[in-house]
Design an enzyme around this catalytic site. Structure first.
Site, PDB file in Angstrom:
ATOM      1  N   GLN A  51      -5.580  -0.304  -3.896  1.00 50.07           N
ATOM      2  CA  GLN A  51      -6.297  -1.403  -4.557  1.00 50.07           C
ATOM      3  C   GLN A  51      -7.137  -0.914  -5.738  1.00 50.07           C
ATOM      4  OE1 GLN A  51      -8.174  -4.110  -1.790  1.00 50.07           O
ATOM      5  NE2 GLN A  51      -9.590  -4.821  -3.358  1.00 50.07           N
TER       6      GLN A  51
ATOM      7  N   HIS B 191      -5.631  -5.827   3.885  1.00 55.82           N
ATOM      8  CA  HIS B 191      -4.562  -4.835   3.991  1.00 55.82           C
ATOM      9  C   HIS B 191      -3.902  -4.928   5.365  1.00 55.82           C
ATOM     10  CE1 HIS B 191      -5.674  -2.302   0.371  1.00 55.82           C
ATOM     11  NE2 HIS B 191      -6.619  -3.230   0.416  1.00 55.82           N
TER      12      HIS B 191
ATOM     13  N   CYS C 107       0.850  -1.191   0.000  1.00 55.27           N
ATOM     14  CA  CYS C 107       0.000   0.000   0.000  1.00 55.27           C
ATOM     15  C   CYS C 107       0.887   1.243   0.000  1.00 55.27           C
ATOM     16  CB  CYS C 107      -0.989  -0.022   1.151  1.00 55.27           C
ATOM     17  SG  CYS C 107      -0.533   0.919   2.586  1.00 55.27           S
ATOM     18  N   GLU C 108       0.484   2.198  -0.808  1.00 53.70           N
ATOM     19  CA  GLU C 108       1.351   3.362  -1.004  1.00 53.70           C
ATOM     20  C   GLU C 108       1.338   4.309   0.198  1.00 53.70           C
ATOM     21  OE1 GLU C 108      -0.124   5.154  -4.573  1.00 53.70           O
ATOM     22  OE2 GLU C 108      -1.648   6.323  -3.533  1.00 53.70           O
ATOM     23  N   HIS C 109       0.393   4.106   1.118  1.00 61.52           N
ATOM     24  CA  HIS C 109       0.326   5.003   2.277  1.00 61.52           C
ATOM     25  C   HIS C 109       1.259   4.575   3.397  1.00 61.52           C
ATOM     26  CE1 HIS C 109      -3.855   5.324   0.468  1.00 61.52           C
ATOM     27  NE2 HIS C 109      -3.269   6.467   0.220  1.00 61.52           N
ATOM     28  N   HIS C 110       1.384   3.265   3.599  1.00 64.60           N
ATOM     29  CA  HIS C 110       2.180   2.764   4.730  1.00 64.60           C
ATOM     30  C   HIS C 110       3.316   1.853   4.292  1.00 64.60           C
ATOM     31  CE1 HIS C 110      -1.950   3.564   6.325  1.00 64.60           C
ATOM     32  NE2 HIS C 110      -1.270   4.139   7.287  1.00 64.60           N
TER      33      HIS C 110
ATOM     34  N   CYS D 125      -2.061  -2.880   6.745  1.00 63.89           N
ATOM     35  CA  CYS D 125      -2.096  -1.601   7.470  1.00 63.89           C
ATOM     36  C   CYS D 125      -3.398  -1.432   8.248  1.00 63.89           C
ATOM     37  CB  CYS D 125      -1.873  -0.429   6.517  1.00 63.89           C
ATOM     38  SG  CYS D 125      -3.179  -0.195   5.313  1.00 63.89           S
TER      39      CYS D 125
HETATM   40  N1  LIG Z   1      -8.832   3.533  -0.724  1.00 65.87           N
HETATM   41  C1  LIG Z   1      -7.756   2.888  -0.269  1.00 65.87           C
HETATM   42  N2  LIG Z   1      -7.270   3.224   0.922  1.00 65.87           N
HETATM   43  C2  LIG Z   1      -6.200   2.546   1.367  1.00 65.87           C
HETATM   44  C3  LIG Z   1      -5.589   1.519   0.656  1.00 65.87           C
HETATM   45  N3  LIG Z   1      -4.541   1.051   1.382  1.00 65.87           N
HETATM   46  C4  LIG Z   1      -4.527   1.782   2.522  1.00 65.87           C
HETATM   47  N4  LIG Z   1      -5.520   2.698   2.521  1.00 65.87           N
HETATM   48  C5  LIG Z   1      -5.949   3.722   3.495  1.00 65.87           C
HETATM   49  O1  LIG Z   1      -5.226   4.917   3.340  1.00 65.87           O
HETATM   50  C6  LIG Z   1      -5.613   5.763   4.411  1.00 65.87           C
HETATM   51  C7  LIG Z   1      -4.519   6.723   4.796  1.00 65.87           C
HETATM   52  O2  LIG Z   1      -5.100   7.547   5.741  1.00 65.87           O
HETATM   53  P1  LIG Z   1      -4.323   8.533   6.736  1.00 65.87           P
HETATM   54  O3  LIG Z   1      -5.316   9.085   7.718  1.00 65.87           O
HETATM   55  O4  LIG Z   1      -3.510   9.499   5.931  1.00 65.87           O
HETATM   56  O5  LIG Z   1      -3.282   7.556   7.427  1.00 65.87           O
HETATM   57  P2  LIG Z   1      -3.306   6.918   8.899  1.00 65.87           P
HETATM   58  O6  LIG Z   1      -3.341   7.991   9.928  1.00 65.87           O
HETATM   59  O7  LIG Z   1      -2.155   5.969   8.966  1.00 65.87           O
HETATM   60  O8  LIG Z   1      -4.700   6.160   8.900  1.00 65.87           O
HETATM   61  P3  LIG Z   1      -5.204   4.874   9.693  1.00 65.87           P
HETATM   62  O9  LIG Z   1      -4.833   3.667   8.875  1.00 65.87           O
HETATM   63  O10 LIG Z   1      -6.693   5.057   9.795  1.00 65.87           O
HETATM   64  O11 LIG Z   1      -4.518   4.848  11.020  1.00 65.87           O
HETATM   65  C8  LIG Z   1      -6.090   4.823   5.504  1.00 65.87           C
HETATM   66  O12 LIG Z   1      -7.456   5.019   5.679  1.00 65.87           O
HETATM   67  C9  LIG Z   1      -5.810   3.421   4.940  1.00 65.87           C
HETATM   68  O13 LIG Z   1      -6.737   2.444   5.387  1.00 65.87           O
HETATM   69  C10 LIG Z   1      -6.138   1.199  -0.605  1.00 65.87           C
HETATM   70  O14 LIG Z   1      -5.675   0.308  -1.336  1.00 65.87           O
HETATM   71  N5  LIG Z   1      -7.222   1.895  -1.022  1.00 65.87           N
HETATM   72 ZN   LIG Z   2      -1.844   1.306   4.123  1.00 66.63          ZN
END
Ligand SMILES: Nc1nc2c(ncn2[C@@H]2O[C@H](COP(=O)(O)OP(=O)(O)OP(=O)(O)O)[C@@H](O)[C@H]2O)c(=O)[nH]1
Ligand SMILES: [Zn+2]
Length: 198
Positions: free
Chosen positions: A128, A156, A87-90, A158
């Site tokens: 995704q 996921h 996942c590109e966020h974590h 994360c």
């Molecule tokens: N739509 C989508 N969201 C994703 C995917 N993979 C991870 N995420 C979400 O990306 C979001 C990033 O949100 P942020 O609030 O910036 O990050 P965060 O504080 O780490 O969020 P939490 O996971 O809720 O603790 C989170 O809600 C994740 O669940 C994906 O493939 N698709």
């Molecule tokens: Zn993630």
């Protein structure tokens, strides 16, 4: 895709990532000189290159190597294609299954190319939704079928190991083009991917 060996490590990239991973190890409070982790920066640098090898791959080019003229014009379904992405966020894994269907328009594709195209787009930093879209658009553009459909079911890490810590919530994404916009074609596909017939 069962790669026995991945030999495409770029020396410069490995060295750069090694330095970064050493910093991470130190940053989390570990001793980077401890015997068990002294080679970890190099291992992690190579693992990361393996997991993101899709950036260096051209999906259209690979698909075009195995397109054959054929008059078969019924639905072709390849289901349960396992996928592993980050996942590109974590930068934590998400993984699950992709199901792909298309209806040929004078041309069919070598079956192995469908899992290959999944891997090419999965082995990048992704969400995704975009992964689903990338696979769908690549097949639509390259094969120009009467219709194409992609469904991805994934979990996921994360959302499991950290954050909301939900262990049983799977995410389903889908995309449909051409004939699959028609409800009965879409339903036939969804029925085929939910059957246990192998
Ligand atoms: N739509 C989508 N969201 C994703 C995917 N993979 C991870 N995420 C979400 O990306 C979001 C990033 O949100 P942020 O609030 O910036 O990050 P965060 O504080 O780490 O969020 P939490 O996971 O809720 O603790 C989170 O809600 C994740 O669940 C994906 O493939 N698709
Ligand atoms: Zn993630």
């Amino acid at each position: 895709m069962a790669y026995k060996y991945f030999e495409e490590y770029n020396h410069k990239t490995t060295e750069k990532l090694k330095d970064n991973f050493r910093e991470i190890i130190q940053g989390v409070g570990e001793d980077p000189e401890r015997e068990g982790v002294v080679k970890t920066p190099e291992r992690a640098a190579k693992a990361m290159q393996f997991l993101t090898q899709g950036y260096a791959m051209d999906a259209e080019k690979i698909l075009k190597k195995a397109i054959f003229e054929e008059s078969y014009d019924e639905m072709v379904v390849v289901k349960d294609i396992e996928l592993y992405s980050l996942c590109e966020h974590h930068m934590l894994p998400f993984f699950g299954k992709a199901h792909i269907a298309y209806i040929p328009n004078g041309k069919i594709i070598g079956l192995s190319k469908l899992p290959r195209v999944v891997d090419i787009f999965a082995r990048r930093l992704q969400v995704q939704e975009r992964l689903t879209h990338d696979i769908l658009e690549c097949l639509n553009k390259t094969l120009k079928p009467q219709g194409v459909a992609v469904v991805i079911e994934a979990v996921h890490m994360c959302m499991m190991m950290r954050g909301v810590q939900k262990q049983n919530s799977a995410t389903t994404t889908s995309g449909f083009r051409g004939q699959f916009k028609k409800i009965e074609t879409r339903e036939e596909f969804l029925k085929l991917i939910s059957s246990d017939l192998r």
